[in-house]
Design an enzyme around this catalytic site. Structure first.
Site, PDB file in Angstrom:
ATOM      1  N   LEU A   1       0.858  -1.192   0.000  1.00 28.09           N
ATOM      2  CA  LEU A   1       0.000   0.000   0.000  1.00 28.09           C
ATOM      3  C   LEU A   1       0.895   1.243   0.000  1.00 28.09           C
ATOM      4  O   LEU A   1       1.069   1.917   1.011  1.00 28.09           O
ATOM      5  CB  LEU A   1      -0.908  -0.032   1.228  1.00 28.09           C
ATOM      6  N   HIS A   2       1.502   1.520  -1.152  1.00 32.07           N
ATOM      7  CA  HIS A   2       2.365   2.696  -1.258  1.00 32.07           C
ATOM      8  C   HIS A   2       2.098   3.414  -2.575  1.00 32.07           C
ATOM      9  O   HIS A   2       1.303   2.954  -3.388  1.00 32.07           O
ATOM     10  CB  HIS A   2       3.845   2.311  -1.097  1.00 32.07           C
ATOM     11  N   ALA A   3       2.712   4.567  -2.744  1.00 34.56           N
ATOM     12  CA  ALA A   3       2.671   5.341  -3.988  1.00 34.56           C
ATOM     13  C   ALA A   3       1.308   5.289  -4.696  1.00 34.56           C
ATOM     14  O   ALA A   3       0.316   5.751  -4.165  1.00 34.56           O
ATOM     15  CB  ALA A   3       3.810   4.929  -4.915  1.00 34.56           C
TER      16      ALA A   3
ATOM     17  N   PRO B   1      -0.974   2.849  -5.507  1.00 32.84           N
ATOM     18  CA  PRO B   1      -2.127   2.231  -4.841  1.00 32.84           C
ATOM     19  C   PRO B   1      -2.641   3.058  -3.656  1.00 32.84           C
ATOM     20  O   PRO B   1      -3.864   3.165  -3.446  1.00 32.84           O
ATOM     21  CB  PRO B   1      -1.575   0.875  -4.370  1.00 32.84           C
TER      22      PRO B   1
END
Lengths: 90, 137
Positions: free
Chosen positions: A19-21, A23
């Site tokens: 769950l980074h950038a 997304p």
């Protein structure tokens, strides 16, 4: 407080999708469409789902479980939308 | 009076002493925000030196504006002074631009996402400034 009646759900992130950038941005944009307060928790951290910096700081990695809770007038719709978005992130 | 169109999305200008930092951050913020936000890098001094260039900042502010105003983020020291000079000297041609008192990287990400979900200029500025309150650890 009526925390016991607040809808919540646990979702497992797809393997390999952290769950980074991008997304995380998609999640925050989706969450921002609801009036309800939406909270994510992973491990011992919690995040306001409408705050990109808090969502990024969760550090939730692919395959881990994220709990989603919502409270407000459109809580059940928000919970449904955010849970399915998390479960199908690509 | 400064023009403000509340149906448009505010633009974002990133000012760094390093052109590479400003450009890299613009790309990163655009990726997180989904690409619908006008984010303009204004890094480096005259002649590709490390520094800041008021003319370049002013041009970036005009380019970033689509009618809803512009939020500027800067890195350190003289970058802040350069932005203030541009704003105080009216070099931005009447664009309703404000300098956010925010950390550059975190502020840019928060600002870009807020602009992408319909936040107005003040909401974008507030999101950038709220970045001080989010701990890394």
């Amino acid at each position: 407080m009526s925390a016991s009646s607040e809808p919540c759900r646990a979702v497992r992130l797809p393997n390999g999708i952290d769950l980074h950038a991008r997304p995380a941005g998609a999640l925050v944009r989706a969450a921002s469409a609801y009036q309800s307060a939406i909270t994510l928790s992973a491990g011992d951290r919690c995040a306001d789902a409408k705050s990109i910096l808090q969502v990024l700081a969760l550090g939730a990695t692919g395959g881990t479980e994220v709990a989603v809770a919502a409270s407000g007038s459109d809580a059940s719709e928000a919970l449904e939308a955010i849970s399915s978005l998390l479960a199908t992130l690509a | 009076m400064l023009r403000m169109d509340r149906t448009a999305s505010p633009g974002i200008v990133l000012v760094s002493h390093s052109a590479a930092i400003a450009e890299g951050l613009a790309a990163m913020a655009a990726e997180v925000a989904g690409g619908d936000v006008r984010i303009v890098a204004a890094g480096g001094g005259p002649g590709d030196t490390l520094g800041t260039d008021g003319g370049r900042v002013a041009e970036a502010v005009r380019e970033a504006d689509s009618g809803a105003g512009v939020v500027i983020l800067a890195d350190i020291g003289s970058a802040v002074l350069s932005v203030r000079a541009v704003l105080n000297d009216g070099m931005a041609d009447g664009v309703a631009a404000v300098l956010a008192d925010a950390p550059l990287v975190e502020g840019a990400i928060a600002a870009a996402v807020t602009a992408s979900v319909g936040g107005d200029r003040e909401a974008v500025r507030a999101a950038a400034e709220d970045a001080w309150n989010v701990r890394k650890l």
